[in-house]
Design a protein around this motif. Structure first.
Motif, short mmCIF file in Angstrom:
data_model
loop_
_atom_site.label_atom_id
_atom_site.label_comp_id
_atom_site.label_asym_id
_atom_site.label_seq_id
_atom_site.Cartn_x
_atom_site.Cartn_y
_atom_site.Cartn_z
N TYR A 121 0.97 -1.15 0.15
CA TYR A 121 -0.05 -0.16 0.01
C TYR A 121 0.76 1.35 0.04
CZ TYR A 121 -3.27 -3.48 2.17
OH TYR A 121 -3.89 -4.58 2.51
N SER A 122 0.50 2.20 -0.67
CA SER A 122 1.27 3.54 -0.68
C SER A 122 0.22 4.60 -0.77
CB SER A 122 2.31 3.67 -1.75
OG SER A 122 1.69 4.05 -3.09
N GLY A 123 0.58 5.88 -0.45
CA GLY A 123 -0.38 7.00 -0.59
C GLY A 123 0.44 8.40 -0.18
N ASP A 124 0.01 9.48 -0.26
CA ASP A 124 0.68 10.53 0.22
C ASP A 124 -0.40 11.28 1.33
OD1 ASP A 124 -1.63 11.70 -0.98
OD2 ASP A 124 -0.45 12.72 -2.62
N ARG A 125 0.16 12.25 1.84
CA ARG A 125 -0.57 13.01 2.97
C ARG A 125 -1.96 13.56 2.72
NH1 ARG A 125 3.28 10.39 4.15
NH2 ARG A 125 4.50 10.10 6.02
N GLY A 126 -2.26 13.90 1.31
CA GLY A 126 -3.17 14.48 0.89
C GLY A 126 -4.54 13.73 0.73
N ASN A 127 -5.60 14.38 -0.10
CA ASN A 127 -6.87 13.56 -0.06
C ASN A 127 -6.94 12.39 -1.26
OD1 ASN A 127 -7.85 15.30 1.72
ND2 ASN A 127 -8.30 16.82 0.38
N ALA A 128 -5.88 12.40 -1.90
CA ALA A 128 -6.00 11.09 -2.95
C ALA A 128 -6.11 9.84 -2.29
CB ALA A 128 -4.74 11.34 -3.73
N PRO A 129 -6.85 9.07 -2.97
CA PRO A 129 -6.83 7.64 -2.30
C PRO A 129 -5.32 6.86 -2.55
CG PRO A 129 -7.83 7.78 -4.41
CD PRO A 129 -7.54 9.23 -4.03
N TYR A 130 -5.49 6.08 -1.71
CA TYR A 130 -3.96 5.27 -1.65
C TYR A 130 -4.24 4.29 -2.41
CZ TYR A 130 -6.62 1.60 0.90
OH TYR A 130 -7.64 0.62 1.41
N ALA A 131 -2.85 3.68 -3.16
CA ALA A 131 -2.96 2.65 -4.17
C ALA A 131 -2.45 1.46 -3.45
CB ALA A 131 -1.79 2.88 -4.97
N CYS A 132 -3.15 0.33 -3.93
CA CYS A 132 -2.83 -0.95 -3.36
C CYS A 132 -2.78 -2.15 -4.30
CB CYS A 132 -3.95 -1.54 -2.53
SG CYS A 132 -3.74 -3.00 -1.64
N TYR A 133 -1.52 -2.84 -4.20
CA TYR A 133 -1.39 -4.07 -5.18
C TYR A 133 -0.95 -5.21 -4.46
CZ TYR A 133 -1.60 -0.51 -8.52
OH TYR A 133 -1.97 0.88 -9.38
N ARG A 134 -0.98 -6.52 -5.15
CA ARG A 134 -0.74 -7.66 -4.47
C ARG A 134 0.40 -8.29 -5.25
NH1 ARG A 134 -6.72 -9.18 -4.90
NH2 ARG A 134 -5.92 -10.38 -6.61
N ILE A 135 1.35 -8.73 -4.75
CA ILE A 135 2.51 -9.37 -5.25
C ILE A 135 2.47 -10.90 -4.70
CG2 ILE A 135 5.10 -9.58 -5.62
CD1 ILE A 135 5.06 -6.43 -4.89
N SER A 136 2.30 -11.85 -5.64
CA SER A 136 2.34 -13.24 -5.17
C SER A 136 3.16 -14.02 -5.77
CB SER A 136 0.87 -13.65 -5.27
OG SER A 136 0.45 -13.53 -6.72
N ARG A 137 3.58 -15.13 -5.04
CA ARG A 137 4.31 -15.99 -5.68
C ARG A 137 3.65 -17.31 -5.69
NH1 ARG A 137 10.81 -17.97 -4.71
NH2 ARG A 137 10.60 -19.37 -6.33
N ARG A 138 3.39 -18.11 -6.76
CA ARG A 138 2.72 -19.24 -6.89
C ARG A 138 3.47 -20.65 -6.91
NH1 ARG A 138 -2.18 -17.09 -8.69
NH2 ARG A 138 -1.90 -15.14 -9.48
N ALA A 139 2.55 -21.77 -6.73
CA ALA A 139 3.24 -22.90 -6.53
C ALA A 139 4.22 -23.20 -7.67
CB ALA A 139 2.14 -24.00 -6.35
N ASP A 140 4.09 -22.72 -8.75
CA ASP A 140 4.78 -23.05 -9.99
C ASP A 140 6.12 -22.26 -10.00
OD1 ASP A 140 3.75 -20.76 -10.99
OD2 ASP A 140 3.31 -21.48 -12.69
N GLY A 141 6.11 -21.45 -8.91
CA GLY A 141 7.54 -20.56 -8.75
C GLY A 141 7.61 -19.24 -9.60
N SER A 142 6.16 -18.91 -10.20
CA SER A 142 6.11 -17.60 -10.96
C SER A 142 5.63 -16.63 -10.15
CB SER A 142 5.16 -17.97 -11.99
OG SER A 142 3.71 -18.29 -11.57
N TYR A 143 5.80 -15.51 -10.41
CA TYR A 143 5.39 -14.27 -9.66
C TYR A 143 4.11 -13.67 -10.39
CZ TYR A 143 9.42 -14.82 -6.94
OH TYR A 143 10.65 -15.35 -6.23
N CYS A 144 3.50 -12.81 -9.73
CA CYS A 144 2.12 -12.19 -10.18
C CYS A 144 1.96 -10.78 -9.54
CB CYS A 144 0.90 -13.29 -10.25
SG CYS A 144 -0.51 -12.33 -10.84
N LEU A 145 1.50 -9.93 -10.37
CA LEU A 145 1.23 -8.61 -9.83
C LEU A 145 -0.41 -8.31 -10.02
CD1 LEU A 145 1.95 -5.79 -8.53
CD2 LEU A 145 2.29 -4.96 -10.96
N ALA A 146 -1.02 -7.84 -9.34
CA ALA A 146 -2.55 -7.69 -9.51
C ALA A 146 -2.99 -6.35 -8.71
CB ALA A 146 -3.41 -8.91 -9.02
N ASP A 147 -3.77 -5.85 -9.37
CA ASP A 147 -4.46 -4.80 -8.67
C ASP A 147 -5.46 -5.35 -7.47
OD1 ASP A 147 -6.81 -2.77 -8.19
OD2 ASP A 147 -5.85 -1.75 -9.67
N HIS A 148 -5.17 -4.85 -6.00
CA HIS A 148 -6.00 -5.48 -5.03
C HIS A 148 -7.37 -5.07 -5.37
CE1 HIS A 148 -6.76 -6.95 -1.15
NE2 HIS A 148 -6.86 -5.85 -0.59
#
Length: 110
Positions: free
Chosen positions: A51-78
């Motif tokens: 999660y990240s954000g600034d101290r203003g009124n903008a909403p924060y950003a959130c992403y998921r980084i995952s590692r799967r059983a086959d050893g691959s990595y994935c980035l997804a919008d939370h």
């Protein structure tokens, strides 16, 4: 599978992967953005939500980084669950994090 073989657990982040996520935190600190992450280990998938954000009124950003059983990595919008990137190492996945994670008001890729 023979009894003397041990199945590798490829769905776990390595110590090096966790160092790279920590480097992401240091980068955001230098950019004067708040940052938080949480690790959610699971059976088939090990996941880190960032999660990240600034101290203003903008909403924060959130992403998921995952590692799967086959050893691959994935980035997804939370929020939407939409997959953004998939790779065999964590570096291209971290590089694919959209601009709104780093800059307030930045547009998302795609």
């Amino acid at each position: 599978m023979p009894a003397d073989l041990v199945r590798l657990d490829l769905a776990r982040f390595t110590a090096r992967d966790l160092e790279k996520v920590a480097a992401l935190a240091r980068k955001l600190e230098l950019m004067h953005r708040w940052y938080r992450s949480e690790r959610i280990p699971g059976g088939e998938v090990d996941e880190i939500r960032v999660y990240s954000g600034d101290r203003g009124n903008a909403p924060y950003a959130c992403y998921r980084i995952s590692r799967r059983a086959d050893g691959s990595y994935c980035l997804a919008d939370h929020r939407s669950g939409r997959e953004i990137a998939r790779a065999r190492s964590i570096d291209p996945v971290i590089e694919a994090i959209p601009g709104d994670f780093f800059y307030a008001g930045a547009r998302r890729k795609g």
